[in-house]
Design an enzyme around this catalytic site. Structure first.
Site, PDB file in Angstrom:
ATOM      1  CD  GLU A   1      -8.000   1.842   9.273  1.00 38.46           C
ATOM      2  OE1 GLU A   1      -7.439   0.778   9.631  1.00 38.46           O
ATOM      3  OE2 GLU A   1      -7.383   2.788   8.752  1.00 38.46           O
TER       4      GLU A   1
ATOM      5  CG  ASP B   1      -2.436   2.317   0.255  1.00 33.11           C
ATOM      6  OD1 ASP B   1      -3.683   2.344   0.281  1.00 33.11           O
ATOM      7  OD2 ASP B   1      -1.740   2.584   1.257  1.00 33.11           O
TER       8      ASP B   1
ATOM      9  CD  GLU C   1       2.906   9.399   7.422  1.00 35.47           C
ATOM     10  OE1 GLU C   1       1.744   9.103   7.097  1.00 35.47           O
ATOM     11  OE2 GLU C   1       3.643   8.603   8.035  1.00 35.47           O
TER      12      GLU C   1
ATOM     13  CD  GLU D   1       3.107   1.314   5.215  1.00 39.08           C
ATOM     14  OE1 GLU D   1       1.949   1.057   5.615  1.00 39.08           O
ATOM     15  OE2 GLU D   1       3.920   2.010   5.871  1.00 39.08           O
TER      16      GLU D   1
END
EC number: 3.2.1.-
Length: 567
Positions: free
Chosen positions: A152, A312, A427, A470
């Site tokens: 992160e 991902d 989600e 996304e």
């Protein structure tokens, strides 16, 4: 500038010289075997980017101009987001958009400020960017409130600062907002942060510890990992990591190497994902990685395969490094083949057409997950990045089959959005596969799920919306690459829904349930920094002129930060 500690020089190595020779031999042998394997790949052409080749659609005929009204509305949303944060939570990582409170979930350095800065720069919000730069110049990266998450921190902080430097160097930030001395100081901050993150990579494999303690300068396991002498009380013998966390630092560190002239960053970020790219543990599916992975040995300790959250951005970066890195890089063809192998494996093994439902006869393409031998018919919002990334690859690598596949996936993500009462996607969701997969499947469990499936052909398994980017990210790529107006219109539909249902007194709230339209009673008092770094950025870039941050010139990180292509 200070030099970074060399990643991979481990306290576990008793004889550094012999260990280096062994590692070099293993890498040479592995590379040779990979080259042998790729002598007859599915896709036969070598990696080349012809001079003058373009990613973006080229026949605009005036259609690529800015849609001023829509672009202004998104820019106003960004101004509102920034203003409420500055008035109520300045210096904290996050604002709580319902209550006006603040929180520090990213070590207290002001994650929102750093993460949103490249959005402010692209939008030309110079007053706001000036305030952000002033704060960034004062951050002390030598201290952290809590153990630091290298993944992160790299994508939000390190990438955010490097993007500002790149935008300045490209002449896109005025001198009265950011001058050369301040630019150099931001780069020094980036080097300092990279050096503080270096102990995370002090493992036998070079794969990072899930956390690093800035006080002790030691890597640590994740908070959920429990050491125990009793094997019955622990899930794994060593700390483990997913592909995204170990495979998503190469873009940022490539840029840092270019800016500083120090190749160690590029070399060591390559080492960090080498156990994935040059894995000696063969997956049944070409290009796909089995996970989670033991950071001490590099061996998979599970058999999870997918492109959803946790996996991902590794696949995303396999593609994007071939756009960003110099063409002289000897590994580019390996990266290309790994990406294409994984994309075609995704298409063959994990994509699933939904079966018709009683009230919804349309069929849609979704992508599931493989857990050991079991197919899971469930997709997360995070996986909606895949259409845009695969479409980008289809153009860059000239793969028409991937273009068709990516646009079908994008229509599936849109269907999930337009089917809910809020017109915002959840989600996670599930569907009944029409064919190809053996039962047992995930099935509707509640009366509500049965009703959702009957009406829409899918049912929600996690009803939250967390401000995620996304879907609109993939719409941005679809608009810029195909030039088809419908993708711009779909992006406007999504933004209008977010404006209606998420706008709160102090920012944009998350939603507890996308199936409910009960206003503030449905708000969740949280606003992640990616709302400003990605969601609003991709929406605005879809509505502004196509020459802004062209895909022929810029590569976007997994956090939406633009980096220059310099060949």
């Amino acid at each position: 500038m200070p030099s970074i500690r060399r990643w991979g020089k481990s306290k576990f190595e008793r004889n550094p010289e012999s260990s280096f020779k062994l590692l070099a031999a293993v890498l040479v042998i592995t590379l040779y075997l990979l080259l042998k394997e790729f002598q007859h790949p599915t896709v036969h052409q070598p990696f080349t980017t012809p001079v003058g080749a373009t990613i973006q659609y080229a026949q605009w005929n005036g259609t690529g101009k800015a849609h001023e009204l829509r672009a202004t509305k998104v820019r106003d949303a960004m101004k509102y987001t920034f203003r409420k944060y500055r008035e109520n939570a300045w210096g904290y990582d996050d604002i709580l958009p319902v209550s006006g409170g603040s929180s520090s979930s990213r070590n207290g350095w002001g994650a929102f400020i750093v993460d949103s800065a490249s959005t402010l720069a692209l939008m030309g919000l110079w007053e706001e960017l000036s305030h952000s730069i002033e704060h960034i110049l004062g951050i002390d990266f030598d201290t952290a409130e809590n153990p630091v998450d290298p993944f992160e921190t790299t994508i939000r902080y390190l990438g955010g600062m490097l993007s500002i430097v790149d935008l300045y160097d490209a002449g896109l930030i005025p001198e009265d907002v950011l001058h050369e001395e301040a630019r150099d100081l931001i780069l020094e901050h980036a080097v300092t942060l990279a050096e503080k993150l270096a102990p995370a990579y002090d493992t036998p494999t070079g794969m990072p510890w899930p956390r690093v303690d800035f006080d002790t300068q030691q890597g640590e396991p994740s908070p959920t990992f429990v050491f125990s002498d009793d094997p019955n009380k622990r899930e794994y013998d060593h700390p483990v990591i997913g592909p995204a966390r170990t495979g998503s630092s190469i873009l940022e560190n490539r840029v840092l190497a270019r800016m500083t002239g120090n190749p160690i960053y590029a070399k060591n970020s390559t080492l960090a994902w080498a156990p994935l790219v040059w894995s000696k543990w063969k997956s049944p599916w070409k290009g796909m990685v089995d996970a989670p992975i033991d950071i001490m040995t590099g061996s998979p300790v599970g058999r999870s395969r997918h492109w959803d959250g946790g996996h991902d951005s590794y696949y995303e970066y396999l593609l994007k490094i071939t756009l960003l890195a110099p063409q002289a890089d000897p590994h580019l063809d390996v990266y290309k083949q790994r990406f294409l192998g994984s994309a075609y494996s995704l298409r063959k093994h994990l994509s699933s057409r939904s079966a018709p439902a009683p009230e919804h006869f349309m069929q849609h393409v979704f992508i599931g997950r493989q857990d050991d031998q079991q197919y899971q018919n469930q997709q997360g919002h995070l996986a909606c990045f895949a259409p845009g990334t695969i479409l980008l690859a289809s153009k860059h690598y000239d793969q028409p089959y991937l273009r068709t596949f990516s646009l079908a996936l994008l229509e599936g993500c849109r269907h999930v959005y337009t089917s809910t009462p809020t017109k915002i996607g959840p989600e996670t969701w599930s569907w009944t596969p029409k064919f190809s997969y053996d039962e047992p499947f995930i099935s509707p469990l509640t009366e509500r799920q049965q009703e959702e499936w009957s009406q829409t052909g899918f049912w929600i398994t996690d009803s939250k919306y967390q401000g995620r980017p996304e879907y609109v990210e993939s719409l941005f790529y679809a608009w810029r690459i195909t030039g088809e107006q419908r993708y711009r219109d779909w992006a406007w539909e999504a933004f209008a829904a977010m404006e209606e249902h998420c706008k709160a007194p102090f920012g944009y709230a998350q939603l507890a349930d996308v199936w409910e339209t009960k206003g503030e009673d449905n708000w969740v008092d949280m606003q992640e920094s990616f709302w400003a770094a990605e969601t609003l950025k991709y929406l605005w870039l879809t509505f502004t002129g196509v020459e802004t941050a062209s895909l022929d010139t810029w590569v976007f990180s997994t956090e939406g930060h633009p980096f220059r292509m310099i060949r």
